[in-house]
Design an enzyme around this catalytic site. Structure first.
Site, PDB file in Angstrom:
ATOM      1  NE  ARG A  46      65.022  27.449  -6.392  1.00  0.00           N
ATOM      2  CZ  ARG A  46      65.067  27.036  -8.409  1.00  0.00           C
ATOM      3  NH1 ARG A  46      65.503  27.350  -8.724  1.00  0.00           N
ATOM      4  NH2 ARG A  46      63.627  26.506  -8.466  1.00  0.00           N
ATOM      5  CE  LYS A 102      67.649  38.538  13.906  1.00  0.00           C
ATOM      6  NZ  LYS A 102      67.677  38.812  14.962  1.00  0.00           N
ATOM      7  CD  GLU A 157      68.965  49.144  18.122  1.00  0.00           C
ATOM      8  OE1 GLU A 157      69.496  48.576  18.990  1.00  0.00           O
ATOM      9  OE2 GLU A 157      67.762  48.939  17.597  1.00  0.00           O
ATOM     10  CE  LYS A 186      73.540  42.976  13.559  1.00  0.00           C
ATOM     11  NZ  LYS A 186      72.300  43.514  13.237  1.00  0.00           N
ATOM     12  CD  GLU A 227      68.995  36.775  17.663  1.00  0.00           C
ATOM     13  OE1 GLU A 227      68.261  37.082  16.242  1.00  0.00           O
ATOM     14  OE2 GLU A 227      67.304  36.731  18.519  1.00  0.00           O
ATOM     15  NE  ARG A 237      72.059  38.821  14.376  1.00  0.00           N
ATOM     16  CZ  ARG A 237      72.000  38.744  13.539  1.00  0.00           C
ATOM     17  NH1 ARG A 237      72.586  38.102  11.763  1.00  0.00           N
ATOM     18  NH2 ARG A 237      71.209  39.520  12.913  1.00  0.00           N
ATOM     19  CG  ASN A 283      67.955  39.913  21.113  1.00  0.00           C
ATOM     20  OD1 ASN A 283      67.574  40.984  19.413  1.00  0.00           O
ATOM     21  ND2 ASN A 283      67.336  38.707  20.176  1.00  0.00           N
ATOM     22  CG  HIS A 332      65.548  44.922  20.806  1.00  0.00           C
ATOM     23  ND1 HIS A 332      66.710  46.097  21.024  1.00  0.00           N
ATOM     24  CD2 HIS A 332      65.741  45.406  19.590  1.00  0.00           C
ATOM     25  CE1 HIS A 332      67.442  46.524  20.046  1.00  0.00           C
ATOM     26  NE2 HIS A 332      66.452  46.170  19.268  1.00  0.00           N
ATOM     27  CG  HIS A 369      60.508  44.085  20.008  1.00  0.00           C
ATOM     28  ND1 HIS A 369      60.952  42.890  19.308  1.00  0.00           N
ATOM     29  CD2 HIS A 369      61.009  44.992  18.620  1.00  0.00           C
ATOM     30  CE1 HIS A 369      62.249  43.219  18.994  1.00  0.00           C
ATOM     31  NE2 HIS A 369      62.370  44.554  18.271  1.00  0.00           N
ATOM     32  CG  HIS A 371      63.064  49.555  16.763  1.00  0.00           C
ATOM     33  ND1 HIS A 371      62.757  48.828  17.664  1.00  0.00           N
ATOM     34  CD2 HIS A 371      63.912  49.377  16.494  1.00  0.00           C
ATOM     35  CE1 HIS A 371      63.335  47.547  18.184  1.00  0.00           C
ATOM     36  NE2 HIS A 371      64.261  48.051  16.884  1.00  0.00           N
TER      37      HIS A 371
HETATM   38  N1  LIG Z   1      67.824  43.948   9.933  1.00  0.00           N
HETATM   39  C1  LIG Z   1      67.693  43.544  10.873  1.00  0.00           C
HETATM   40  O1  LIG Z   1      68.655  43.544  11.657  1.00  0.00           O
HETATM   41  C2  LIG Z   1      67.050  44.994  11.450  1.00  0.00           C
HETATM   42  C3  LIG Z   1      67.251  45.772  12.446  1.00  0.00           C
HETATM   43  C4  LIG Z   1      67.007  47.210  13.131  1.00  0.00           C
HETATM   44  C5  LIG Z   1      66.099  46.991  12.522  1.00  0.00           C
HETATM   45  N2  LIG Z   1      64.962  46.294  11.567  1.00  0.00           N
HETATM   46  C6  LIG Z   1      63.966  47.518  10.443  1.00  0.00           C
HETATM   47  O2  LIG Z   1      64.720  48.180  10.215  1.00  0.00           O
HETATM   48  C7  LIG Z   1      63.165  48.905  10.046  1.00  0.00           C
HETATM   49  C8  LIG Z   1      63.604  51.061  10.590  1.00  0.00           C
HETATM   50  O3  LIG Z   1      64.958  51.527  10.084  1.00  0.00           O
HETATM   51  P1  LIG Z   1      64.952  52.958  10.157  1.00  0.00           P
HETATM   52  O4  LIG Z   1      64.785  53.564  11.391  1.00  0.00           O
HETATM   53  O5  LIG Z   1      65.871  53.701   9.707  1.00  0.00           O
HETATM   54  O6  LIG Z   1      63.706  53.191   9.545  1.00  0.00           O
HETATM   55  P2  LIG Z   1      63.274  53.673   7.924  1.00  0.00           P
HETATM   56  O7  LIG Z   1      64.577  53.169   7.102  1.00  0.00           O
HETATM   57  O8  LIG Z   1      61.620  54.207   7.441  1.00  0.00           O
HETATM   58  O9  LIG Z   1      63.364  55.593   7.376  1.00  0.00           O
HETATM   59  C9  LIG Z   1      63.040  56.148   8.521  1.00  0.00           C
HETATM   60  C10 LIG Z   1      62.800  57.770   8.009  1.00  0.00           C
HETATM   61  O10 LIG Z   1      63.981  58.173   7.021  1.00  0.00           O
HETATM   62  C11 LIG Z   1      63.746  59.067   6.269  1.00  0.00           C
HETATM   63  N3  LIG Z   1      65.761  58.630   5.888  1.00  0.00           N
HETATM   64  C12 LIG Z   1      65.847  58.180   5.742  1.00  0.00           C
HETATM   65  N4  LIG Z   1      67.363  58.008   4.963  1.00  0.00           N
HETATM   66  C13 LIG Z   1      67.380  59.626   5.505  1.00  0.00           C
HETATM   67  C14 LIG Z   1      68.193  60.560   5.032  1.00  0.00           C
HETATM   68  N5  LIG Z   1      69.444  60.367   5.205  1.00  0.00           N
HETATM   69  N6  LIG Z   1      68.208  61.692   4.870  1.00  0.00           N
HETATM   70  C15 LIG Z   1      66.518  62.464   5.241  1.00  0.00           C
HETATM   71  N7  LIG Z   1      65.555  61.565   5.591  1.00  0.00           N
HETATM   72  C16 LIG Z   1      66.208  59.644   5.703  1.00  0.00           C
HETATM   73  C17 LIG Z   1      63.635  57.351   5.286  1.00  0.00           C
HETATM   74  O11 LIG Z   1      62.395  58.138   3.871  1.00  0.00           O
HETATM   75  C18 LIG Z   1      61.727  57.792   6.388  1.00  0.00           C
HETATM   76  O12 LIG Z   1      61.441  58.372   6.081  1.00  0.00           O
HETATM   77  C19 LIG Z   1      62.500  49.083  10.946  1.00  0.00           C
HETATM   78  O13 LIG Z   1      61.217  48.231   9.328  1.00  0.00           O
HETATM   79  C20 LIG Z   1      62.967  47.802  10.903  1.00  0.00           C
HETATM   80  O14 LIG Z   1      62.231  46.625  11.574  1.00  0.00           O
HETATM   81  C21 LIG Z   1      65.762  45.608  10.727  1.00  0.00           C
END
Ligand SMILES: NC(=O)c1ccc[n+]([C@@H]2O[C@H](COP(=O)([O-])OP(=O)(O)OC[C@H]3O[C@@H](n4cnc5c(N)ncnc54)[C@H](O)[C@@H]3O)[C@@H](O)[C@H]2O)c1
Length: 359
Positions: free
Chosen positions: A121, A143, A185, A227, A237, A241, A245, A248, A252, A265
């Protein structure tokens, strides 16, 4: 080291940003008086680079650390891998006072937060983000979630971390394309909240691109501050908040229409920010010269400002209507009024959208 607070009453937490701080997480961790058993979730890519520093630091403080790796990729951010992590936590005997650390990008952060919010939990979790996107966006704000084959991020919770620990040096190993996608971003924060910050991104471009640690600490810090400020006022949101977006709604749809393969993204958000600035301009809300400034800054960071002929208006409109951020099928756009100030607008005329996206 910079510290930023996310103010959410009893769920408030700190974001710490600095250069070379990853190996000192253990000392910080100790202050929380968690159970001696902890877990670290990562993927082989990131763990291979930074895992040892984090695990050694925790073990030096006397913690028993279970390392849980999931394969690298967005497709593994799903329920089955969340279940796998939960099973490992149970087998390792983590209790309700244990904590889990997420070391990696947004994928690792999102799935770890989701798992932490449901294990017994809810147990504590900490974010150690290693991509620029995760450092300025996904690790802050609570999130969490996993994907479903019927839609991205469709299963999740709002669950705040106890701490976000950002070592800017990790960006040195991040592929350039990933870094630039994160910059989209960062640019977004300037447009929605802070003209001065936007100008900083213009004037300090070269130092930022050369990964100057002072510059990185500043841009990550300011992004997190914005943020944190927005999230503190509207955690779930219900109103404000949604300004996060910006870019976005179109972004998206760009990802959907191109099957999540063509753009990262952040790149899709960059295209979205330019389109949404142009929609605002077409509605007479936003000045043409300022819309051009946004486009030019985006391009100066090597980000796409248009998807060229990849976008067909009908498919884009359909994708936007299906977005989970659309309320009862009504599209909502975050539209700039000036750089540093945006408004949320529902019911934008379809012809205006078509006019900008083109056919
Ligand atoms: N929770 C939220 O508010 C929120 C907001 C935006 C995006 N997201 C989510 O985030 C995800 C995308 O995150 P991301 O862009 O970080 O992608 P990711 O986590 O897939 O990382 C991108 C790539 O970089 C590699 N990597 C990470 N750190 C590294 C480093 N320091 N050196 C070398 N390689 C490295 C990873 O292994 C991966 O291959 C999506 O799933 C998206 O939905 C969440």
């Amino acid at each position: 080291m910079e510290e930023i607070r996310v103010e959410l009453e009893e769920r408030s937490y700190g974001i710490f940003i600095g250069s070379g701080i990853l190996g000192s997480i253990g000392g910080k961790f100790r202050k929380y008086e968690f159970s001696p058993k902890a877990a670290l979730v990562s993927n082989p890519t990131v763990y291979g680079l930074y895992g040892e520093a984090v695990v050694d630091s925790l073990r030096n403080e006397g913690y028993e650390v279970t390392v849980i790796l999931i394969p690298d990729g967005e497709e593994y951010k799903d329920f089955l891998w969340a279940y796998h992590i939960l099973s490992r936590l149970l087998k390792a005997g983590l209790d309700r006072k244990s904590a889990v650390l997420a070391l990696g990008g947004g994928v690792i952060g999102d799935i770890t937060g989701f798992v932490a919010s449901t294990y017994m939990r809810g147990i504590a979790y900490m974010q150690l983000p290693t991509t620029l996107l995760a450092q300025v966006d996904s690790s802050v704000g609570g999130k969490t979630g996993v994907n479903h084959y019927l839609g991205k991020n469709m299963i999740g919770t709002f669950y705040q971390p106890r701490l976000v620990w950002i070592d800017v040096d990790t960006l040195k190993s991040l592929p350039k394309r990933e870094f630039l996608a994160g910059m989209a971003e960062v640019i977004k924060y300037g447009v929605i909240w802070d003209r001065e910050f936007f100008d900083y991104l213009v004037t300090e471009r070269e130092r930022i691109l050369s990964l100057d640690p002072g510059c990185l600490t500043h841009i990550i810090g300011r992004s997190c501050e914005i943020k944190a400020d927005v999230v503190s006022r509207d955690e779930r949101e219900e109103g404000l908040r949604a300004i996060l977006n910006y870019g976005h709604t179109v972004g998206h749809a760009v990802e959907t229409v191109t099957g999540y393969r063509r753009y990262l993204h952040g790149e899709a958000v960059a295209i979205g920010m330019v389109c949404e600035a142009e929609i605002s301009e077409a509605l007479g809300i936003f000045d043409r010269a300022e819309a051009a400034e946004i486009k030019s800054l985006i391009e100066s960071y090597g980000l796409p400002s248009t998807a060229g002929d990849a976008l067909e208006a009908d498919s884009m409109l359909k994708a936007m209507a299906l977005d989970k951020k659309a309320v009862a099928g009504t599209l909502r756009f975050v539209l700039p009024e000036e750089i540093g100030k945006v408004r949320i607008e529902s019911g934008v005329n379809e012809d205006v959208i078509r006019g900008v996206i083109g056919d």
